[in-house]
Design a protein around this motif. Sequence first.
Motif, mmCIF file in Angstrom:
data_model
loop_
_atom_site.group_PDB
_atom_site.id
_atom_site.type_symbol
_atom_site.label_atom_id
_atom_site.label_comp_id
_atom_site.label_asym_id
_atom_site.label_seq_id
_atom_site.Cartn_x
_atom_site.Cartn_y
_atom_site.Cartn_z
ATOM 1 N N PRO A 114 0.829 -1.210 0.000
ATOM 2 C CA PRO A 114 0.000 0.000 0.000
ATOM 3 C C PRO A 114 0.863 1.259 0.000
ATOM 4 C CG PRO A 114 -0.662 -1.518 1.743
ATOM 5 C CD PRO A 114 0.599 -2.048 1.173
ATOM 6 N N LEU A 115 0.519 2.208 -0.841
ATOM 7 C CA LEU A 115 1.264 3.467 -0.934
ATOM 8 C C LEU A 115 0.286 4.605 -0.650
ATOM 9 C CD1 LEU A 115 3.820 3.873 -3.832
ATOM 10 C CD2 LEU A 115 3.291 5.605 -2.115
ATOM 11 N N TYR A 116 0.337 5.118 0.578
ATOM 12 C CA TYR A 116 -0.629 6.154 0.971
ATOM 13 C C TYR A 116 -0.130 7.539 0.598
ATOM 14 C CZ TYR A 116 -2.061 2.289 4.031
ATOM 15 O OH TYR A 116 -2.443 1.067 4.528
ATOM 16 N N ILE A 117 -1.068 8.396 0.313
ATOM 17 C CA ILE A 117 -0.716 9.796 0.053
ATOM 18 C C ILE A 117 -1.467 10.646 1.070
ATOM 19 C CG2 ILE A 117 -0.705 11.655 -1.648
ATOM 20 C CD1 ILE A 117 -0.911 9.467 -3.811
ATOM 21 N N THR A 118 -0.732 11.526 1.754
ATOM 22 C CA THR A 118 -1.417 12.378 2.742
ATOM 23 C C THR A 118 -2.188 13.449 1.991
ATOM 24 O OG1 THR A 118 0.600 13.664 2.941
ATOM 25 C CG2 THR A 118 0.206 12.030 4.631
ATOM 26 N N ASN A 119 -3.472 13.180 1.842
ATOM 27 C CA ASN A 119 -4.302 14.032 1.004
ATOM 28 C C ASN A 119 -4.604 15.368 1.646
ATOM 29 O OD1 ASN A 119 -4.694 12.500 -1.338
ATOM 30 N ND2 ASN A 119 -6.041 11.122 -0.191
ATOM 31 N N HIS A 120 -4.975 16.281 0.811
ATOM 32 C CA HIS A 120 -5.444 17.580 1.302
ATOM 33 C C HIS A 120 -6.705 17.390 2.123
ATOM 34 C CE1 HIS A 120 -2.984 20.258 -1.288
ATOM 35 N NE2 HIS A 120 -2.835 19.130 -1.927
ATOM 36 N N VAL A 121 -6.782 18.171 3.154
ATOM 37 C CA VAL A 121 -8.030 18.213 3.915
ATOM 38 C C VAL A 121 -8.676 19.541 3.541
ATOM 39 C CG1 VAL A 121 -9.024 18.171 6.212
ATOM 40 C CG2 VAL A 121 -6.863 17.001 5.781
ATOM 41 N N ALA A 122 -9.874 19.492 3.036
ATOM 42 C CA ALA A 122 -10.510 20.750 2.650
ATOM 43 C C ALA A 122 -10.885 21.529 3.900
ATOM 44 C CB ALA A 122 -11.748 20.480 1.815
ATOM 45 N N ALA A 123 -10.450 22.798 3.929
ATOM 46 C CA ALA A 123 -10.708 23.625 5.113
ATOM 47 C C ALA A 123 -12.191 23.819 5.330
ATOM 48 C CB ALA A 123 -10.011 24.964 4.958
ATOM 49 N N THR A 124 -12.961 23.644 4.255
ATOM 50 C CA THR A 124 -14.400 23.881 4.339
ATOM 51 C C THR A 124 -15.162 22.646 4.818
ATOM 52 O OG1 THR A 124 -14.451 23.308 2.009
ATOM 53 C CG2 THR A 124 -14.483 25.661 2.552
ATOM 54 N N SER A 125 -14.444 21.538 4.969
ATOM 55 C CA SER A 125 -15.132 20.318 5.401
ATOM 56 C C SER A 125 -15.770 20.522 6.772
ATOM 57 C CB SER A 125 -14.153 19.155 5.494
ATOM 58 O OG SER A 125 -13.384 19.046 4.326
ATOM 59 N N SER A 126 -16.704 19.686 7.068
ATOM 60 C CA SER A 126 -17.318 19.744 8.397
ATOM 61 C C SER A 126 -16.316 19.239 9.422
ATOM 62 C CB SER A 126 -18.567 18.861 8.426
ATOM 63 O OG SER A 126 -18.156 17.511 8.420
ATOM 64 N N ALA A 127 -16.522 19.608 10.679
ATOM 65 C CA ALA A 127 -15.606 19.202 11.743
ATOM 66 C C ALA A 127 -15.458 17.684 11.771
ATOM 67 C CB ALA A 127 -16.112 19.721 13.084
ATOM 68 N N ASP A 128 -16.552 16.990 11.570
ATOM 69 C CA ASP A 128 -16.492 15.530 11.598
ATOM 70 C C ASP A 128 -15.654 14.979 10.451
ATOM 71 O OD1 ASP A 128 -17.962 15.447 13.824
ATOM 72 O OD2 ASP A 128 -19.845 14.771 12.887
ATOM 73 N N ASP A 129 -15.836 15.581 9.276
ATOM 74 C CA ASP A 129 -15.058 15.131 8.121
ATOM 75 C C ASP A 129 -13.574 15.379 8.346
ATOM 76 O OD1 ASP A 129 -17.309 14.320 6.949
ATOM 77 O OD2 ASP A 129 -17.381 15.866 5.378
ATOM 78 N N LEU A 130 -13.271 16.575 8.880
ATOM 79 C CA LEU A 130 -11.876 16.918 9.158
ATOM 80 C C LEU A 130 -11.274 15.893 10.100
ATOM 81 C CD1 LEU A 130 -12.046 20.797 9.672
ATOM 82 C CD2 LEU A 130 -10.714 19.606 7.936
ATOM 83 N N GLN A 131 -12.039 15.589 11.130
ATOM 84 C CA GLN A 131 -11.573 14.642 12.145
ATOM 85 C C GLN A 131 -11.330 13.270 11.524
ATOM 86 O OE1 GLN A 131 -10.747 15.948 14.863
ATOM 87 N NE2 GLN A 131 -10.003 14.033 15.750
ATOM 88 N N ALA A 132 -12.257 12.868 10.685
ATOM 89 C CA ALA A 132 -12.140 11.558 10.047
ATOM 90 C C ALA A 132 -10.912 11.520 9.142
ATOM 91 C CB ALA A 132 -13.403 11.251 9.243
ATOM 92 N N GLN A 133 -10.715 12.597 8.402
ATOM 93 C CA GLN A 133 -9.560 12.673 7.499
ATOM 94 C C GLN A 133 -8.254 12.588 8.275
ATOM 95 O OE1 GLN A 133 -9.145 13.454 4.053
ATOM 96 N NE2 GLN A 133 -10.782 14.871 3.439
ATOM 97 N N ARG A 134 -8.213 13.331 9.398
ATOM 98 C CA ARG A 134 -6.995 13.327 10.221
ATOM 99 C C ARG A 134 -6.726 11.929 10.768
ATOM 100 N NH1 ARG A 134 -5.007 17.406 13.052
ATOM 101 N NH2 ARG A 134 -5.390 19.478 12.249
ATOM 102 N N GLN A 135 -7.798 11.299 11.213
ATOM 103 C CA GLN A 135 -7.616 9.957 11.774
ATOM 104 C C GLN A 135 -7.092 8.995 10.715
ATOM 105 O OE1 GLN A 135 -11.341 9.103 13.677
ATOM 106 N NE2 GLN A 135 -10.749 10.194 15.535
ATOM 107 N N GLN A 136 -7.590 9.166 9.494
ATOM 108 C CA GLN A 136 -7.148 8.327 8.393
ATOM 109 C C GLN A 136 -5.641 8.526 8.147
ATOM 110 O OE1 GLN A 136 -8.861 6.024 6.989
ATOM 111 N NE2 GLN A 136 -7.404 5.477 5.368
ATOM 112 N N THR A 137 -5.248 9.802 8.049
ATOM 113 C CA THR A 137 -3.827 10.118 7.840
ATOM 114 C C THR A 137 -2.986 9.509 8.961
ATOM 115 O OG1 THR A 137 -4.401 12.161 6.741
ATOM 116 C CG2 THR A 137 -2.169 12.019 7.606
#
Lengths: 243, 256, 480
Positions: B120-143
């Motif tokens: 697996p080759l992960y890429i630390t994707n952009h987190v959209a600043a406009t995302s909802s708090a929950d989405d941001l949190q989920a993205q961070r947890q994924q990273t």
Amino acid sequence: MNKPEKVTLFIQCLVDTVFPETGAAMVTVLESLGLKLDCPANQTCCGQPAFNAGHTREARAAAVKFLDIFEDAEIIVCPSGSCVNMVRDHYLDLFADDPKMLVRAQAVSRKIYEFTEFLVDVLGVESVGARFPHKVTYHASCHLNRFLGIDRQPRTLLAHIDDMTLVEMKGADTCCGFGGTFAVKYSEISGAVLAEKVKNIVDSGAEVVTGCDMGCLMNIQGMLSRKNIPIEVKHIAQLLAEK
Amino acid sequence: MTTQKEFIQDISTALGRPTPVSVDVFTVAPTTAEQDILKAVRQRSSGERQPFIKTLQEVSVPLHLDFHPERSLEDIRQAIITLILEKDPEWGTKKSVVRWDHPLLNSLNLEAAAELKDIPLYITNHVAATSSADDLQAQRQQTRKEVEASFIGITSADYCIAATATLAMKTRPGQARSVSLVPSIHVAVVEESRLLATLKELYTLLKWDEAEQAEGLTNNLSLISGPSKTGDIELVMVHGAHGPRELHLFVVSDHR
Amino acid sequence: MSTIAPEKYKENASKNIADPVLQKALSGLQERLGPATENLYNSLPEGHKMRTEAHQFRRKAIDNLDVLLSTLVDKVRGHGGIVHFAKTAEEAVEICKKIALDNDVKTVVKGKSMVTEEVGLNLALEKEGIEVYETDLGEYILQLSGEAPTHIVAPAIHKTRREVAELFTEKLGTPYTEDPPILTRYARKALREKFLKADMGISGCNLACAETGHIVTVSNEGNIRMSTTLPKIHVAFMGMERIVANLEEQQSILRLMSMGAAAQEIGGYVSYVGGPAEVDHGDGPQEFHLIIIDNGRSKILADPEFREMLCCIRCGACLNVCPVYGKIGGQAYGSPYCGPVGAVVTPLLFGINNSADLCAGETLCGACKQACPLEINLPRMLLALRSKLSEGDPDWDVQPKSKGENLIFASWQRFNSNRKVYDLLLGLMRVLQHLLPAKQGMISRLPWPLSGWTANRNMKKLAPKTFMQQWREKKEKKGS
């Protein structure tokens, strides 16, 4: 600088009372260079032990006395780096808040020289024609080396002594653990620092340890003697007076 | 609780002044020497940068940094693939790799390498600043999960300083700071044009270059010189204290 | 964990001097770092003036501390950070405790920070049931063994690999090995788990930059980056003096600090932290708290004699050359701040009277000043402290230390000021010294107050005639 008309001797109290032969050797060397000497007979300690122990009042009194005695001298020469450091630098600290005394201290500060500094920097002498056929190691004392920045001068003079072998000890410029009253009040720590210095002296294979400060040399001598180590302690003036 | 006003007032009092006076402590224009540095850096040709490669090779040795000789993108790509295949993961047995979302790294196109198809080759994707708090949190947890799982982290760097082999990295969207920190092996790929001679050049740019000024240092700027190390047990130097055990550096030639 | 007990200086020193393992570690450390740092200074491309300038940069920052801190605080807030002010140690601890409790923090990972030692943070957090892990390898070893640090930068240098091996086997349950790389890996593994689960990271601040609004941390292990990147909250403790105005000034100070601390051109990881992670960034803490601490520093600031001490950046270079530290080790100072820097800072922060031995227990050899990357004049400040101790100073709550010693020096001054009295006394001593045990002109036991001298060395007897007497006689002979 031209050769001074007359040199006034400031004899460190330890030299005066315990090691007068060091003073005599300095006189021999200076007279052999054709200098006229003067030595105020009422001089005593410059106040350094009191100053280093925090007794500024007493140190100041000693300084006042010193200035009274020495301020008319043309040039002052002393066989001790740490005493010169006291008069040249710390007298200025002692009188920082006393403009009148400060002016006097500054005047004296400008005309006091450590013995080897005087020979090399003022007189331009590198060799005094001494001969000393022994192995010698040099202890670079702290006040001389770090605070006055005098190291080249004694080493130059030592290099010009005939038949003498200068052996470098490990940590030649590391403190010997003397530190004035420190040696008495914290004798165990002082002794531990000194023991390392003594070990380095012994390891150098020298027969004689020399330096420009009888305080350090007295300290070193004290442990050499206690440990029955047959290495002699001699002030640089004594080596320079040997023929 | 002590307020800022009280706290600063005590300091002003200690300084012997009634309040903070406005004093000239901040510099507003580069000195002549700094202007000269800026000019030298901007006008430096590729040829003038070549000695930096030699310096990097030299200083890498005592720093225990692996400076690789490959200069073309294709060679670097191969060398990184080899690293991924040959190195062993430190924690567990499964291999995965994480990298920044960065144009230079994208152009390596490691994802297309057939040899790596099982890794697996992960890429630390952009987190959209406009995302909802929950989405941001989920993205961070994924990273976070991906970075923790990876044994190699691949980044680029804003600058690389030749004299000290220092990598300077600001933090940006898609360029997570943990990629250069948490994986056991850090691989950095830097454009030759990003090489500087000294830390002084770096600081002069950070301070006076217009683009740098506009961006600021960001909330996290890291200067990294070599892999993690410690001498805390009997002064024996050990690499890999808490950060990466290995740091591999590649410089991409201007003439690719 | 450090407790403040500088009164035990002599006692601790004595114990440490007798410890051959410590002696070997200390001399190994000094022989390695002292000369290596000096070589780096000597090869500075900017030359020696860089150090003099860096001192001026620090001095300027201290002289304008109110302005610089205000700027820093504004900028950090602008970056989304939260700034707190603590006048005292207790307040600093309370602030941090509150942040932890409010956020339901269970596990804290800490990067090495002297100021948190100074305020006694760990104990306070542990009392709340919070697990606190020191993550610098040396600090971690000491936390496991319950000891105080020996050195500012290499805290566990007194522990042999065998002791670390036994400690890890006992506390971490790892297989016994005396191999430092394997021992390091054990700690790496144990602490990685803590880093990954911690909900708060605590760091110090080596030197903040006012104009950009960042604190800077420096480490070689990467533990501070781990502590300040992974947990959701980062709390930075900053002694209020740890600041400089500009990036260009910080550049030279950070380089010099790295040389002083570990004989490096630059520390392995230098991190600028200006605030919490930006929202659209993939990682980093979501809260950043900066606690700025006074705890006695404004008093130092107000005293022109000691203000220079606030220029210190705690690199530890003075430890690596000090002959006294080299024998007694850091634990003897009974303070988180040891060595020459500790001998000045400890009295100023924790009371001059109870640190009297720290003020007086040095040789004033000046090696510390020479090794200091910023050329801070520690010997001068030691002298100033000694002077307060002998004369007392209500401003610093100092009582004259020893009436006995004052009496000795007062009488010394009396006979020193009159050569006739001086000579009389010498004459008397010359007679009395024959009562003392001696061999070949060397006295082996002196009475109080000089008895310390002959505890480990002899003393040459007073000469039969002083130099002055010889000089007089010589002149009289010439004259006749």
